[in-house]
Design an enzyme around this catalytic site. Structure first.
Site, PDB file in Angstrom:
ATOM      1  N   LYS A  45      19.006  90.209  69.369  1.00 19.40           N
ATOM      2  CA  LYS A  45      18.034  90.911  68.515  1.00 19.40           C
ATOM      3  C   LYS A  45      18.091  90.413  67.071  1.00 19.40           C
ATOM      4  O   LYS A  45      17.341  90.846  66.214  1.00 19.40           O
ATOM      5  CB  LYS A  45      18.308  92.422  68.540  1.00 19.40           C
ATOM      6  N   LYS A  47      20.673  90.988  65.106  1.00 16.54           N
ATOM      7  CA  LYS A  47      21.351  92.039  64.336  1.00 16.54           C
ATOM      8  C   LYS A  47      22.870  91.844  64.437  1.00 16.54           C
ATOM      9  O   LYS A  47      23.387  91.467  65.485  1.00 16.54           O
ATOM     10  CB  LYS A  47      21.027  93.426  64.919  1.00 16.54           C
TER      11      LYS A  47
HETATM   12  N1  C2G Z   1      15.323 105.442  63.567  1.00 17.49           N
HETATM   13  C1  C2G Z   1      14.613 106.502  62.984  1.00 17.49           C
HETATM   14  N2  C2G Z   1      14.671 106.682  61.642  1.00 17.49           N
HETATM   15  C2  C2G Z   1      15.412 105.849  60.854  1.00 17.49           C
HETATM   16  C3  C2G Z   1      16.135 104.789  61.438  1.00 17.49           C
HETATM   17  C4  C2G Z   1      16.072 104.605  62.813  1.00 17.49           C
HETATM   18  O1  C2G Z   1      13.935 107.273  63.689  1.00 17.49           O
HETATM   19  N3  C2G Z   1      15.435 106.074  59.514  1.00 17.49           N
HETATM   20  C5  C2G Z   1      15.226 105.262  65.015  1.00 17.49           C
HETATM   21  C6  C2G Z   1      14.610 103.918  65.406  1.00 17.49           C
HETATM   22  O2  C2G Z   1      13.190 103.988  65.349  1.00 17.49           O
HETATM   23  C7  C2G Z   1      15.124 103.746  66.844  1.00 17.49           C
HETATM   24  C8  C2G Z   1      16.499 104.440  66.791  1.00 17.49           C
HETATM   25  O3  C2G Z   1      16.515 105.249  65.589  1.00 17.49           O
HETATM   26  O4  C2G Z   1      14.289 104.448  67.754  1.00 17.49           O
HETATM   27  C9  C2G Z   1      17.652 103.454  66.758  1.00 17.49           C
HETATM   28  O5  C2G Z   1      17.439 102.589  65.650  1.00 17.49           O
HETATM   29  P1  C2G Z   1      18.198 101.156  65.668  1.00 17.49           P
HETATM   30  O6  C2G Z   1      19.627 101.368  65.964  1.00 17.49           O
HETATM   31  O7  C2G Z   1      17.778 100.408  64.440  1.00 17.49           O
HETATM   32  O8  C2G Z   1      17.541 100.501  66.968  1.00 17.49           O
HETATM   33  P2  C2G Z   1      16.787  99.090  67.083  1.00 17.49           P
HETATM   34  O9  C2G Z   1      17.616  98.029  66.480  1.00 17.49           O
HETATM   35  O10 C2G Z   1      15.403  99.316  66.608  1.00 17.49           O
HETATM   36  O11 C2G Z   1      16.856  98.810  68.671  1.00 17.49           O
HETATM   37  O12 C2G Z   1      15.260  97.940  73.040  1.00 17.49           O
HETATM   38  C10 C2G Z   1      15.073  98.693  71.853  1.00 17.49           C
HETATM   39  C11 C2G Z   1      16.031  98.245  70.775  1.00 17.49           C
HETATM   40  O13 C2G Z   1      17.362  98.255  71.256  1.00 17.49           O
HETATM   41  C12 C2G Z   1      15.878  99.168  69.565  1.00 17.49           C
END
Ligand code: C2G
Length: 131
Positions: A45, A47
């Site tokens: 990803k 990350k």
């Molecule tokens: N999130 C949120 N508000 C934030 C930060 C994050 O609602 N201020 C939500 C994101 O939209 C996501 C979840 O928290 O639904 C997890 O965020 P991340 O750990 O950044 O996930 P991500 O890297 O987007 O991975 O297959 C899908 C991916 O694995 C998603």
């Protein structure tokens, strides 16, 4: 029949944005499964997590809204997970809006508003400033 909800993510340095998403997702069913990105999948990803998969998993498992944590190792595992766990609803924050609509053949799909003003990268910046 228990209504099962699933969501996926990295959940590094768990913060209120993550927790509010998990809380809302859990409130839409009877159990919540989290597909937690492994360190290897994070690399795919683009990350890098501060916390290891094991630590991020331990933190999520301590959350009252989370019933089960499974590893997320690939983009294309969601349909299999939905069938395997009898998932009724797939939830993601709306930064992903539309990206997972193909799952609508397998279960309901819902994008919830992200929590403004908080992110893992923002937290990292704040910590760096204090060092
Ligand atoms: N999130 C949120 N508000 C934030 C930060 C994050 O609602 N201020 C939500 C994101 O939209 C996501 C979840 O928290 O639904 C997890 O965020 P991340 O750990 O950044 O996930 P991500 O890297 O987007 O991975 O297959 C899908 C991916 O694995 C998603």
């Amino acid at each position: 029949m228990k209504r099962t909800v699933i969501t996926y993510g990295t959940f590094d340095l768990l913060h209120t944005g993550h927790v509010r998403l998990l809380e809302r997702a859990r409130s839409l069913g009877d159990r919540l499964i989290v597909g937690l990105s492994t360190d290897e999948f994070n690399a795919i990803k683009g990350k890098i997590s501060v916390q290891t998969y094991a630590d991020r998993k331990a933190v999520l498992e301590a959350i009252q809204f989370v019933d089960l944590v499974i590893p997320e190792t690939a983009w294309n595992q969601k349909e299999k997970d939905i069938i395997q766990y009898g998932v009724d609803l797939f939830v993601m924050g709306d930064d992903w809006k539309g990206k997972f609509d193909f799952l609508k053949d397998s279960c309901e799909v819902l994008y919830l508003p992200r929590t403004a003003g908080i992110s893992t990268s923002d937290l990292k910046k704040r910590i760096d400033k204090q060092l």
